[in-house]
Design a protein around this motif. Structure first.
Motif, PDB file in Angstrom:
ATOM      1  N   GLY A   1       0.814  -1.210   0.000  1.00 35.83           N
ATOM      2  CA  GLY A   1       0.000   0.000   0.000  1.00 35.83           C
ATOM      3  C   GLY A   1       0.845   1.257   0.000  1.00 35.83           C
ATOM      4  O   GLY A   1       0.523   2.241  -0.659  1.00 35.83           O
ATOM      5  N   ALA A   2       1.953   1.210   0.744  1.00 36.72           N
ATOM      6  CA  ALA A   2       2.849   2.370   0.773  1.00 36.72           C
ATOM      7  C   ALA A   2       3.494   2.587  -0.590  1.00 36.72           C
ATOM      8  O   ALA A   2       3.584   3.723  -1.074  1.00 36.72           O
ATOM      9  CB  ALA A   2       3.919   2.171   1.846  1.00 36.72           C
ATOM     10  N   ILE A   3       3.931   1.514  -1.225  1.00 39.72           N
ATOM     11  CA  ILE A   3       4.542   1.618  -2.543  1.00 39.72           C
ATOM     12  C   ILE A   3       3.545   2.197  -3.545  1.00 39.72           C
ATOM     13  O   ILE A   3       3.882   3.052  -4.366  1.00 39.72           O
ATOM     14  CB  ILE A   3       5.051   0.244  -3.010  1.00 39.72           C
ATOM     15  CG1 ILE A   3       6.226  -0.210  -2.148  1.00 39.72           C
ATOM     16  CG2 ILE A   3       5.455   0.276  -4.482  1.00 39.72           C
ATOM     17  CD1 ILE A   3       6.662  -1.633  -2.412  1.00 39.72           C
ATOM     18  N   LYS A   4       2.305   1.738  -3.455  1.00 42.26           N
ATOM     19  CA  LYS A   4       1.270   2.229  -4.375  1.00 42.26           C
ATOM     20  C   LYS A   4       1.086   3.732  -4.231  1.00 42.26           C
ATOM     21  O   LYS A   4       0.975   4.455  -5.227  1.00 42.26           O
ATOM     22  CB  LYS A   4      -0.046   1.503  -4.095  1.00 42.26           C
ATOM     23  CG  LYS A   4      -1.195   1.950  -4.988  1.00 42.26           C
ATOM     24  CD  LYS A   4      -2.458   1.165  -4.673  1.00 42.26           C
ATOM     25  CE  LYS A   4      -3.615   1.623  -5.546  1.00 42.26           C
ATOM     26  NZ  LYS A   4      -4.865   0.868  -5.250  1.00 42.26           N
ATOM     27  N   ARG A   5       1.078   4.231  -2.982  1.00 39.54           N
ATOM     28  CA  ARG A   5       0.892   5.665  -2.778  1.00 39.54           C
ATOM     29  C   ARG A   5       2.114   6.461  -3.193  1.00 39.54           C
ATOM     30  O   ARG A   5       1.990   7.587  -3.666  1.00 39.54           O
ATOM     31  CB  ARG A   5       0.543   5.950  -1.321  1.00 39.54           C
ATOM     32  CG  ARG A   5      -0.943   5.873  -1.009  1.00 39.54           C
ATOM     33  CD  ARG A   5      -1.477   4.486  -1.218  1.00 39.54           C
ATOM     34  NE  ARG A   5      -2.914   4.365  -1.031  1.00 39.54           N
ATOM     35  CZ  ARG A   5      -3.527   3.188  -1.022  1.00 39.54           C
ATOM     36  NH1 ARG A   5      -2.835   2.059  -1.181  1.00 39.54           N
ATOM     37  NH2 ARG A   5      -4.831   3.118  -0.870  1.00 39.54           N
ATOM     38  N   VAL A   6       3.282   5.890  -3.043  1.00 38.44           N
ATOM     39  CA  VAL A   6       4.495   6.582  -3.479  1.00 38.44           C
ATOM     40  C   VAL A   6       4.484   6.776  -4.992  1.00 38.44           C
ATOM     41  O   VAL A   6       4.811   7.845  -5.516  1.00 38.44           O
ATOM     42  CB  VAL A   6       5.756   5.819  -3.048  1.00 38.44           C
ATOM     43  CG1 VAL A   6       7.001   6.399  -3.728  1.00 38.44           C
ATOM     44  CG2 VAL A   6       5.923   5.872  -1.528  1.00 38.44           C
ATOM     45  N   THR A   7       4.094   5.751  -5.724  1.00 39.62           N
ATOM     46  CA  THR A   7       4.203   5.774  -7.183  1.00 39.62           C
ATOM     47  C   THR A   7       2.944   6.270  -7.888  1.00 39.62           C
ATOM     48  O   THR A   7       2.954   6.450  -9.102  1.00 39.62           O
ATOM     49  CB  THR A   7       4.522   4.371  -7.719  1.00 39.62           C
ATOM     50  OG1 THR A   7       3.479   3.465  -7.308  1.00 39.62           O
ATOM     51  CG2 THR A   7       5.852   3.872  -7.169  1.00 39.62           C
ATOM     52  N   GLU A   8       1.884   6.516  -7.144  1.00 38.86           N
ATOM     53  CA  GLU A   8       0.571   6.796  -7.739  1.00 38.86           C
ATOM     54  C   GLU A   8       0.603   7.915  -8.769  1.00 38.86           C
ATOM     55  O   GLU A   8      -0.047   7.827  -9.820  1.00 38.86           O
ATOM     56  CB  GLU A   8      -0.414   7.131  -6.617  1.00 38.86           C
ATOM     57  CG  GLU A   8      -1.859   6.935  -6.999  1.00 38.86           C
ATOM     58  CD  GLU A   8      -2.762   6.868  -5.785  1.00 38.86           C
ATOM     59  OE1 GLU A   8      -3.894   6.383  -5.928  1.00 38.86           O
ATOM     60  OE2 GLU A   8      -2.357   7.323  -4.695  1.00 38.86           O
ATOM     61  N   LEU A   9       1.329   8.991  -8.508  1.00 42.94           N
ATOM     62  CA  LEU A   9       1.355  10.135  -9.414  1.00 42.94           C
ATOM     63  C   LEU A   9       2.688  10.265 -10.153  1.00 42.94           C
ATOM     64  O   LEU A   9       2.899  11.263 -10.855  1.00 42.94           O
ATOM     65  CB  LEU A   9       1.072  11.428  -8.635  1.00 42.94           C
ATOM     66  CG  LEU A   9      -0.265  11.497  -7.889  1.00 42.94           C
ATOM     67  CD1 LEU A   9      -0.437  12.853  -7.223  1.00 42.94           C
ATOM     68  CD2 LEU A   9      -1.429  11.216  -8.827  1.00 42.94           C
ATOM     69  N   LEU A  10       3.550   9.279 -10.017  1.00 42.03           N
ATOM     70  CA  LEU A  10       4.866   9.368 -10.635  1.00 42.03           C
ATOM     71  C   LEU A  10       4.860   8.773 -12.044  1.00 42.03           C
ATOM     72  O   LEU A  10       3.979   7.996 -12.408  1.00 42.03           O
ATOM     73  CB  LEU A  10       5.909   8.657  -9.773  1.00 42.03           C
ATOM     74  CG  LEU A  10       6.113   9.211  -8.362  1.00 42.03           C
ATOM     75  CD1 LEU A  10       7.260   8.479  -7.667  1.00 42.03           C
ATOM     76  CD2 LEU A  10       6.361  10.712  -8.373  1.00 42.03           C
ATOM     77  N   ASN A  11       5.870   9.154 -12.805  1.00 49.38           N
ATOM     78  CA  ASN A  11       6.048   8.650 -14.165  1.00 49.38           C
ATOM     79  C   ASN A  11       6.616   7.235 -14.094  1.00 49.38           C
ATOM     80  O   ASN A  11       7.720   7.036 -13.585  1.00 49.38           O
ATOM     81  CB  ASN A  11       7.007   9.581 -14.918  1.00 49.38           C
ATOM     82  CG  ASN A  11       7.182   9.196 -16.370  1.00 49.38           C
ATOM     83  OD1 ASN A  11       6.853   8.086 -16.787  1.00 49.38           O
ATOM     84  ND2 ASN A  11       7.719  10.104 -17.163  1.00 49.38           N
ATOM     85  N   PRO A  12       5.902   6.228 -14.607  1.00 50.88           N
ATOM     86  CA  PRO A  12       6.412   4.852 -14.524  1.00 50.88           C
ATOM     87  C   PRO A  12       7.700   4.633 -15.308  1.00 50.88           C
ATOM     88  O   PRO A  12       8.382   3.629 -15.101  1.00 50.88           O
ATOM     89  CB  PRO A  12       5.257   4.017 -15.100  1.00 50.88           C
ATOM     90  CG  PRO A  12       4.467   4.970 -15.938  1.00 50.88           C
ATOM     91  CD  PRO A  12       4.580   6.299 -15.249  1.00 50.88           C
ATOM     92  N   ARG A  13       8.052   5.565 -16.194  1.00 46.91           N
ATOM     93  CA  ARG A  13       9.325   5.460 -16.906  1.00 46.91           C
ATOM     94  C   ARG A  13      10.489   5.926 -16.031  1.00 46.91           C
ATOM     95  O   ARG A  13      11.646   5.674 -16.356  1.00 46.91           O
ATOM     96  CB  ARG A  13       9.280   6.282 -18.200  1.00 46.91           C
ATOM     97  CG  ARG A  13       8.316   5.743 -19.243  1.00 46.91           C
ATOM     98  CD  ARG A  13       8.393   6.561 -20.524  1.00 46.91           C
ATOM     99  NE  ARG A  13       7.533   6.026 -21.559  1.00 46.91           N
ATOM    100  CZ  ARG A  13       6.253   6.323 -21.704  1.00 46.91           C
ATOM    101  NH1 ARG A  13       5.681   7.159 -20.856  1.00 46.91           N
ATOM    102  NH2 ARG A  13       5.529   5.789 -22.684  1.00 46.91           N
ATOM    103  N   VAL A  14      10.160   6.616 -14.941  1.00 44.37           N
ATOM    104  CA  VAL A  14      11.188   7.088 -14.011  1.00 44.37           C
ATOM    105  C   VAL A  14      11.189   6.250 -12.744  1.00 44.37           C
ATOM    106  O   VAL A  14      12.242   5.800 -12.284  1.00 44.37           O
ATOM    107  CB  VAL A  14      10.974   8.576 -13.660  1.00 44.37           C
ATOM    108  CG1 VAL A  14      11.996   9.038 -12.621  1.00 44.37           C
ATOM    109  CG2 VAL A  14      11.049   9.444 -14.906  1.00 44.37           C
ATOM    110  N   ALA A  15      10.010   6.040 -12.164  1.00 41.95           N
ATOM    111  CA  ALA A  15       9.873   5.288 -10.917  1.00 41.95           C
ATOM    112  C   ALA A  15       9.374   3.880 -11.236  1.00 41.95           C
ATOM    113  O   ALA A  15       8.261   3.704 -11.745  1.00 41.95           O
ATOM    114  CB  ALA A  15       8.910   5.993  -9.971  1.00 41.95           C
TER     115      ALA A  15
END
Length: 287
Positions: free
Chosen positions: A65-79
């Motif tokens: 759940g924490a990982i999901k919130r960290v990456t939720e608004l990030l660019n998947p090509r970066v994170a």
């Protein structure tokens, strides 16, 4: 404290349970922190930094759940999230850290490890999936390995999500009865209930050897998932010396005048059924 029993991995909930972070306050602060994470991401990309964040802890401790919130608004090509399966027969013959090295970030990338090389100090050791010599070798080599990563310029952060036994059991029961969460639990996860103390001892031993000055462990109390996510993200941001990167000014160009293009008739294409409209009609009939 009355109504609370102490475990090796944090206190269990009392009869009334701990005070939870209100959802409204959580969502407001989460959005603010996620906005800062986007700023961090742009700094990593612009400066060519390499960031590795390790998420470890007991089963159902709230890592995913924490990982999901960290990456939720990030660019998947970066994170990028890395959650490796069990090693193949070939990988078992390699140097233990080898398959993790292949997942490390290049310049301008963030890698979040949903479990990591610390599998060897946890589940592999407790469940007998590695030999005693392999386990001891890991404890000797891990601080050296992480020191090499840091010396090479990688920003390494390690988080241990700590959950009480009663809260873990509650989450397991919830997963067993919720069809949308059933996939989150396995027979191996349930084994951790009967090996609670063994996992506690393994975690304590792991900390003795790998909680170093240059690569410390940061413990996240996670009986309250909302508070755990807020605390972890806020701490991560506080440990990285990022800054806001000025973005180029972008301007939406005017749409050109039509030049005679005609869209093909809709009946020549296969459209998905309008399930949303059917749902709306059904709702109107029953209201």
């Amino acid at each position: 404290m009355p109504g609370t029993k102490q475990t090796n991995d944090g206190p269990s909930r009392g009869e009334g349970g701990p005070t939870r972070l209100p959802r409204s306050l959580y969502e407001k602060e989460l959005l603010r922190l996620q906005t800062e994470l986007v700023t961090l991401q742009e700094w990593v990309r612009a400066e060519g930094k390499r960031l590795v964040v390790i998420f470890e802890g007991r089963d159902a401790a709230g890592k995913g759940g924490a990982i999901k919130r960290v990456t939720e608004l990030l660019n998947p090509r970066v994170a990028r999230i890395v959650a490796l399966p069990v090693p193949t027969e070939r990988e078992r013959t390699q140097w233990y850290f080898q398959r993790y090295v292949e997942q490390l970030p290049a310049a301008g990338e963030i890698v979040l490890l949903d479990r990591s090389w610390y599998n060897r100090a946890g589940v592999e050791h407790v469940m007998g999936f590695c030999t005693t010599e392999e386990y001891r070798r890991f404890l000797r080599q891990c601080p050296v390995f992480e020191g090499m990563l840091i010396e090479d310029g990688i920003l390494l952060r390690k988080y241990w999500f700590s959950v009480s036994d009663t809260e873990q059991e509650r989450r397991f029961r919830q997963r067993l009865t919720d069809p949308t969460r059933r996939w989150k639990i396995s027979a191996m996860d349930l084994e951790s209930v009967t090996h609670w103390e063994a996992y506690s001892r393994a975690k304590d031993e792991m900390f003795v050897h790998t909680d170093t000055f240059e690569a410390p462990w940061y413990v996240v109390e996670s009986d309250d998932k909302r508070a755990a996510r807020i605390n972890m993200i806020a701490h991560l941001l506080s440990t990285v010396p990022y800054r806001e990167i000025r973005q180029p000014h972008l301007r939406l160009p005017p749409r050109p005048s039509p030049s005679g293009y005609e869209r093909p008739p809709k009946h020549l294409q296969t459209h998905v059924p309008d399930h949303a409209n059917a749902l709306l009609s059904s709702s109107r009939r029953t209201s």
